[in-house]
Design a protein around this motif. Sequence first.
Motif, short mmCIF file in Angstrom:
data_model
loop_
_atom_site.label_atom_id
_atom_site.label_comp_id
_atom_site.label_asym_id
_atom_site.label_seq_id
_atom_site.Cartn_x
_atom_site.Cartn_y
_atom_site.Cartn_z
N PRO A 72 -4.53 3.33 -1.59
CA PRO A 72 -4.71 2.05 -0.90
C PRO A 72 -3.90 0.88 -1.45
CG PRO A 72 -6.83 3.14 -1.21
CD PRO A 72 -5.82 3.92 -1.99
N ASP A 129 -0.49 4.03 1.79
CA ASP A 129 -1.31 4.76 2.76
C ASP A 129 -2.49 5.47 2.10
OD1 ASP A 129 0.09 3.96 5.06
OD2 ASP A 129 1.63 5.47 4.71
N GLN A 130 -2.37 6.74 1.75
CA GLN A 130 -3.51 7.43 1.13
C GLN A 130 -3.90 6.82 -0.21
OE1 GLN A 130 -0.85 8.97 2.43
NE2 GLN A 130 -1.40 10.88 3.48
N SER A 179 0.84 -1.19 0.00
CA SER A 179 0.00 0.00 0.00
C SER A 179 0.88 1.25 0.00
CB SER A 179 -0.90 0.00 1.24
OG SER A 179 -1.63 1.21 1.36
#
Length: 296
Positions: free
Chosen positions: A85, A82-83, A80
């Motif tokens: 996905p 983070d922001q 991933s």
Amino acid sequence: MSDLSFDKRMTVDDIVGRIKDGMTIGMGGWATRRKPMALARAIARSDLKDLTLVAPYGGPEIGILAASGKLKKLVFAFASMDQIPIEPHFKNARQAGLSVLELDEGMAHWMLRCAAMKLPFLPTRVGIGTSIIEQPGFATVKSPFEDGEELVAVPPLKLDIALIHVHRSDEKGNVLVLSPDPFFDELLARAADEVYATAEKIVSTAELDMRANARFNLFERSVLTGVAEAPFGAHPTSAQPDYEIDMKHLKTYVASAETPEAWEAYRQQFVAVDADAYLAAVGGADAVLASPRPVY
């Protein structure tokens, strides 16, 4: 290079030169935090092939190596940014048939700890009732005590080489990670035959101030095989408090997964170049340092 027992300084290319085709390498960091990206790009530029990558908390290092055709197999718990996905080049590689061993995070932790402790297996409840333990390499074991509980026996996840990124190091291999995200880096190091780090800065031992900063030291210096100074070596992931995640560049990177032509354009501009050219291409040091702190 000087005697590694006293002076462990190397270059990024020196480190990549220690990696051989078919090796199992581990890469530290978390998704978009403190990833050894300078090393990932250098491996992508190399002639290396058929690597098994162990990246428990995977991020763009997975994507760059997959898109560059360096991976035979991936061992991971997630991939991933983070922001963002799902790591897009990982997604493309997985859909194209990249061989994987997908683990629960707790299982990855225990397998690395097993290797770090030089044990043949460790028992755990993680994985019971899931399809994870239907993958090759797992077994069950019965507790020898009165409870008689049946547990999963996880094997050691051994590495030929571990690659991590740290904030500071001295020439002897004493390292500091100043951000609150050491995660599995210590276990990756202890599970590996050789351990190499890139550091934002290599400084004198006195400047490390180990008396005050011992809590930021991941492991004793004898664990580290070599260290290369690589300013901004985690970019576009963060090395907070030195610099934050470069979300603008990560969006450019994500767009490069849309077509083979887009990847080739990205590769030519940001991967097939040396460190100075890379930094210039992403806007220079001032632009990296100006990246705002992300909101989660």
